[in-house]
Motif scaffolding. Structure first.
Motif, mmCIF file in Angstrom:
data_model
loop_
_atom_site.group_PDB
_atom_site.id
_atom_site.type_symbol
_atom_site.label_atom_id
_atom_site.label_comp_id
_atom_site.label_asym_id
_atom_site.label_seq_id
_atom_site.Cartn_x
_atom_site.Cartn_y
_atom_site.Cartn_z
ATOM 1 N N VAL A 72 3.963 -1.867 3.620
ATOM 2 C CA VAL A 72 3.572 0.092 3.163
ATOM 3 C C VAL A 72 4.695 1.064 3.050
ATOM 4 C CG1 VAL A 72 1.821 2.160 4.204
ATOM 5 C CG2 VAL A 72 2.037 -0.293 5.659
ATOM 6 N N LEU A 73 4.362 1.179 1.527
ATOM 7 C CA LEU A 73 5.378 2.244 1.432
ATOM 8 C C LEU A 73 5.075 3.699 1.194
ATOM 9 C CD1 LEU A 73 8.084 2.885 -0.080
ATOM 10 C CD2 LEU A 73 7.150 2.331 -2.164
ATOM 11 N N ILE A 74 5.167 4.820 2.329
ATOM 12 C CA ILE A 74 5.555 5.517 3.010
ATOM 13 C C ILE A 74 6.139 6.694 1.653
ATOM 14 C CG2 ILE A 74 5.046 7.898 4.695
ATOM 15 C CD1 ILE A 74 4.949 5.462 6.520
ATOM 16 N N PRO A 75 5.102 7.569 0.445
ATOM 17 C CA PRO A 75 6.218 8.629 -0.246
ATOM 18 C C PRO A 75 5.768 9.836 0.909
ATOM 19 C CG PRO A 75 4.371 7.746 -1.170
ATOM 20 C CD PRO A 75 3.705 7.342 -0.040
ATOM 21 N N LEU A 76 6.474 10.705 0.928
ATOM 22 C CA LEU A 76 6.524 11.626 1.868
ATOM 23 C C LEU A 76 7.421 12.806 0.630
ATOM 24 C CD1 LEU A 76 6.297 13.213 4.881
ATOM 25 C CD2 LEU A 76 9.008 12.796 5.542
ATOM 26 N N ALA A 101 0.748 -1.578 0.034
ATOM 27 C CA ALA A 101 0.083 -0.094 -0.409
ATOM 28 C C ALA A 101 0.976 1.044 -0.009
ATOM 29 C CB ALA A 101 -1.361 0.193 1.396
ATOM 30 N N LEU A 102 0.859 2.234 -1.574
ATOM 31 C CA LEU A 102 1.181 3.616 -0.818
ATOM 32 C C LEU A 102 0.373 4.488 -0.541
ATOM 33 C CD1 LEU A 102 2.427 1.846 -3.632
ATOM 34 C CD2 LEU A 102 3.483 4.283 -4.337
ATOM 35 N N CYS A 103 0.557 4.993 1.067
ATOM 36 C CA CYS A 103 -0.096 5.384 2.052
ATOM 37 C C CYS A 103 0.114 6.235 2.523
ATOM 38 C CB CYS A 103 -0.301 4.136 2.971
ATOM 39 S SG CYS A 103 -1.950 4.456 4.382
#
Length: 298
Positions: free
Chosen positions: A186-190, A48-50
């Motif tokens: 989970v991959l968190i784009p920041l 999930a990109l979340c």
């Protein structure tokens, strides 16, 4: 910026690494090897990109990471899980009068394979979404095991893919909880911006709650710094603070800001095809290789 031999004492875990130029995360620049071809495909690892903040690069990363993984021979399914339908538009697939993820969540009348659409990128498929998905939260409230609705859908197609990427909406509502419950990682784009940084702690807290109550196997695969601009002190300071707080969970790959991304979006084409020789395309190929290296992708 370079390191002296004495500095090696202060960098645990870097034995045997050539300490040359440092990357934006403060770690030595490293090129990850191209992953070997797979002899068999599936079952998929779901990522999930979340991020509950909008405009941080979730959709851009879903599209371009998926395309980069497909370049390396992985079979990728992208799930548009945002009522705005940006991922569907960015991949040039129709969403009206099509079976969407909304139909699959609320009815068993359709097989998930009926909703899968091919894209112009070989190896990259998508299940689209449109504004109807905004009603899903209301309808799911009274459903039994409502947090498991997406997991039920994905189980039926998982065997056909190596990785499933879920592009989440900018919210921590029931749809995002569904995505986290259905995912292995989970991959968190920041975005490298102060207000984006503030919300990460709340997101990590939500991930921890989902892990404790719904999905014990859920892992944080990494934090991906996006929209980085090395020319600004603000970007550099935000990235430094993220690395200080999360250490190795911050991916070495950093996505820099460039006008090529909106241009590729208008063309409904991943950056790896729109501008294959551009540094932005190389960044997403590097991201794909890093995730394979870290074991997040087969």
């Amino acid at each position: 910026m370079t390191r002296t031999p004495a500095d090696e004492q202060e960098l645990p875990g870097l034995a045997g690494v050539d300490l040359g130029e440092l990357g934006p995360t403060g770690r030595p620049l490293r090129t990850f090897a191209e992953p070997p071809a797979l002899s068999a495909h599936g079952p998929a690892r779901v990522i999930a990109l979340c991020n509950q903040k909008g405009g941080v690069g979730k959709t851009t990363s879903s599209i371009n990471l998926g395309a980069a993984l497909a370049e390396y021979g992985r079979r990728v399914l992208a799930i548009d899980f945002d009522p705005q339908g940006a991922l569907s538009a960015g991949l040039g697939v129709p969403t009206h009068e099509a079976i969407t993820i909304y139909d699959l969540l609320l009815s068993t009348a359709h097989d998930p394979s009926e909703a899968i659409q091919k894209t112009a990128t070989p190896g990259l498929d998508v299940i689209p979404a449109n504004i109807d998905l905004s009603a899903a939260e209301v309808h799911l409230v009274n459903e039994v095991a409502r947090e498991q609705a997406l997991a039920r859908v994905l189980r039926k197609v998982s065997a056909d893919y190596d990785v499933i990427l879920i592009d989440c909406q900018p919210s921590l509502g029931i749809l995002t909880v569904n995505a986290l419950t259905a995912s292995h990682g989970v991959l968190i784009p920041l975005e490298c911006e102060y207000f984006a940084l503030r919300g990460v702690a709340l997101l990590i807290e939500t991930i921890d709650k989902v892990r404790e109550r719904l999905n014990p196997a859920l892992e944080l695969d990494g934090i991906l710094a996006t929209m980085y601009d090395a020319r600004t002190l603000h970007s550099r300071e935000v990235l430094e603070r993220v690395v200080d707080a999360f250490g190795d969970k911050v991916l070495e790959t950093v996505i820099t800001r460039t006008v090529k991304f909106p241009d590729a979006t208008v063309a409904a084409t991943p950056i790896t095809q729109f501008a294959p020789d551009h540094q932005a395309a190389d960044s997403y190929r590097q991201l794909a290789r890093e995730l394979v290296f870290r074991g997040a992708v087969a």
